[in-house]
Scaffold this motif. Structure first.
Motif, mmCIF file in Angstrom:
data_model
loop_
_atom_site.group_PDB
_atom_site.id
_atom_site.type_symbol
_atom_site.label_atom_id
_atom_site.label_comp_id
_atom_site.label_asym_id
_atom_site.label_seq_id
_atom_site.Cartn_x
_atom_site.Cartn_y
_atom_site.Cartn_z
ATOM 1 N N ILE A 64 60.261 24.263 20.710
ATOM 2 C CA ILE A 64 59.943 25.417 21.566
ATOM 3 C C ILE A 64 61.095 25.441 22.941
ATOM 4 C CG2 ILE A 64 58.288 26.471 23.259
ATOM 5 C CD1 ILE A 64 57.287 26.083 20.136
ATOM 6 N N GLU A 65 61.903 26.530 22.503
ATOM 7 C CA GLU A 65 63.048 26.591 23.491
ATOM 8 C C GLU A 65 62.324 26.867 24.965
ATOM 9 O OE1 GLU A 65 66.087 26.402 22.849
ATOM 10 O OE2 GLU A 65 65.692 25.892 20.670
ATOM 11 N N ASP A 66 63.233 26.327 26.125
ATOM 12 C CA ASP A 66 62.819 26.783 27.240
ATOM 13 C C ASP A 66 62.623 28.293 27.743
ATOM 14 O OD1 ASP A 66 62.651 24.085 27.891
ATOM 15 O OD2 ASP A 66 64.927 24.175 28.822
ATOM 16 N N THR A 67 63.170 29.233 26.893
ATOM 17 C CA THR A 67 63.332 30.460 26.887
ATOM 18 C C THR A 67 61.798 31.114 26.742
ATOM 19 O OG1 THR A 67 64.322 30.774 25.058
ATOM 20 C CG2 THR A 67 65.617 30.746 26.986
ATOM 21 N N VAL A 68 61.042 30.443 25.857
ATOM 22 C CA VAL A 68 59.906 30.847 25.466
ATOM 23 C C VAL A 68 58.828 30.996 26.641
ATOM 24 C CG1 VAL A 68 57.969 30.576 23.762
ATOM 25 C CG2 VAL A 68 60.192 30.219 23.275
ATOM 26 N N SER A 69 58.061 31.832 27.036
ATOM 27 C CA SER A 69 57.401 31.733 28.319
ATOM 28 C C SER A 69 55.987 31.177 27.741
ATOM 29 C CB SER A 69 56.897 33.270 28.623
ATOM 30 O OG SER A 69 56.214 33.961 27.729
ATOM 31 N N ASP A 70 55.324 31.087 28.858
ATOM 32 C CA ASP A 70 54.159 30.214 28.599
ATOM 33 C C ASP A 70 52.951 31.322 28.094
ATOM 34 O OD1 ASP A 70 55.271 27.898 29.758
ATOM 35 O OD2 ASP A 70 53.733 28.273 31.943
ATOM 36 N N ASP A 71 53.173 32.728 28.538
ATOM 37 C CA ASP A 71 52.343 33.871 27.941
ATOM 38 C C ASP A 71 52.677 33.809 26.252
ATOM 39 O OD1 ASP A 71 51.227 34.199 30.472
ATOM 40 O OD2 ASP A 71 52.525 35.646 30.935
ATOM 41 N N ASP A 72 53.674 33.608 26.074
ATOM 42 C CA ASP A 72 54.227 33.721 24.635
ATOM 43 C C ASP A 72 53.702 32.643 23.700
ATOM 44 O OD1 ASP A 72 55.820 36.202 24.739
ATOM 45 O OD2 ASP A 72 57.779 35.051 25.001
ATOM 46 N N ILE A 73 53.550 31.475 24.163
ATOM 47 C CA ILE A 73 53.098 30.162 23.731
ATOM 48 C C ILE A 73 51.463 30.646 23.735
ATOM 49 C CG2 ILE A 73 52.552 27.881 23.815
ATOM 50 C CD1 ILE A 73 55.199 27.686 25.331
ATOM 51 N N ALA A 74 50.807 31.070 24.800
ATOM 52 C CA ALA A 74 49.440 31.483 24.787
ATOM 53 C C ALA A 74 49.062 32.367 23.627
ATOM 54 C CB ALA A 74 48.994 31.597 26.296
ATOM 55 N N GLY A 75 49.889 33.534 23.556
ATOM 56 C CA GLY A 75 49.804 34.541 22.568
ATOM 57 C C GLY A 75 49.816 34.086 21.099
ATOM 58 N N PHE A 76 50.703 33.226 20.878
ATOM 59 C CA PHE A 76 50.870 32.738 19.643
ATOM 60 C C PHE A 76 49.654 31.830 19.325
ATOM 61 C CE2 PHE A 76 52.399 28.750 17.301
ATOM 62 C CZ PHE A 76 52.523 29.151 16.188
ATOM 63 N N LEU A 77 49.092 30.886 20.280
ATOM 64 C CA LEU A 77 47.923 29.912 19.847
ATOM 65 C C LEU A 77 46.815 31.034 19.571
ATOM 66 C CD1 LEU A 77 48.767 27.158 22.180
ATOM 67 C CD2 LEU A 77 48.908 27.222 19.704
ATOM 68 N N SER A 78 46.654 31.921 20.686
ATOM 69 C CA SER A 78 45.526 32.642 20.636
ATOM 70 C C SER A 78 45.281 33.353 18.994
ATOM 71 C CB SER A 78 45.533 33.732 21.773
ATOM 72 O OG SER A 78 44.437 34.776 21.657
ATOM 73 N N HIS A 79 46.492 33.929 18.585
ATOM 74 C CA HIS A 79 46.583 34.628 17.332
ATOM 75 C C HIS A 79 45.740 33.690 16.144
ATOM 76 C CE1 HIS A 79 47.958 37.049 14.278
ATOM 77 N NE2 HIS A 79 48.532 35.955 13.634
ATOM 78 N N TYR A 80 45.962 32.510 16.332
ATOM 79 C CA TYR A 80 45.569 31.441 15.362
ATOM 80 C C TYR A 80 44.202 30.696 15.847
ATOM 81 C CZ TYR A 80 49.764 31.705 12.772
ATOM 82 O OH TYR A 80 50.818 32.451 12.047
ATOM 83 N N GLY A 81 43.385 31.171 16.608
ATOM 84 C CA GLY A 81 42.134 30.992 17.262
ATOM 85 C C GLY A 81 42.075 29.606 18.057
ATOM 86 N N PHE A 82 43.320 29.475 18.733
ATOM 87 C CA PHE A 82 43.003 28.383 19.894
ATOM 88 C C PHE A 82 42.375 28.961 21.060
ATOM 89 C CE2 PHE A 82 46.091 26.403 17.044
ATOM 90 C CZ PHE A 82 46.024 24.936 17.416
ATOM 91 N N PRO A 83 41.757 28.233 21.963
ATOM 92 C CA PRO A 83 41.287 28.511 23.067
ATOM 93 C C PRO A 83 42.606 28.371 24.064
ATOM 94 C CG PRO A 83 40.675 26.562 22.667
ATOM 95 C CD PRO A 83 41.313 26.653 21.525
ATOM 96 N N PRO A 84 42.358 28.875 25.384
ATOM 97 C CA PRO A 84 43.545 28.844 26.480
ATOM 98 C C PRO A 84 43.775 27.517 26.733
ATOM 99 C CG PRO A 84 41.928 30.520 27.121
ATOM 100 C CD PRO A 84 41.326 29.752 25.988
#
Length: 84
Positions: free
Chosen positions: A9-29
């Motif tokens: 996961i590159e440093d340029t990927v924001s925390d919000d992008d990571i949260a959105g990716f995980l949320s798409h697959y059913g992860f909680p925050p």
């Protein structure tokens, strides 16, 4: 607390992008994020989930392990409990 290591996961990927990716697959925050600098192509993030049981994390982990995202294949590794 359960922890999940995502790499690369590159440093340029924001925390919000990571949260959105995980949320798409059913992860909680996630409750905490720690960026881990990689040597070359393996930068990572360590995510903590305070409200997620280890068994549930194992099920969710299979949804994203080896998924192609942000031009890379993501590896999702469940971390064992750390004692400090």
């Amino acid at each position: 607390m359960t922890e999940l290591l995502l790499q690369p996961i590159e440093d340029t990927v924001s925390d919000d992008d990571i949260a959105g990716f995980l949320s798409h697959y059913g992860f909680p925050p996630f409750t905490a994020i720690e960026r881990i600098a990689g040597t070359g192509s393996r930068p990572a993030v360590l995510l903590a989930f305070n409200e997620l049981q280890p068994e549930a994390l194992r099920i969710l982990q299979t949804r994203i392990h080896r998924v192609f995202w942000n031009d890379r294949t993501v590896e999702a590794i469940i971390m064992t409990v750390r004692t400090e």
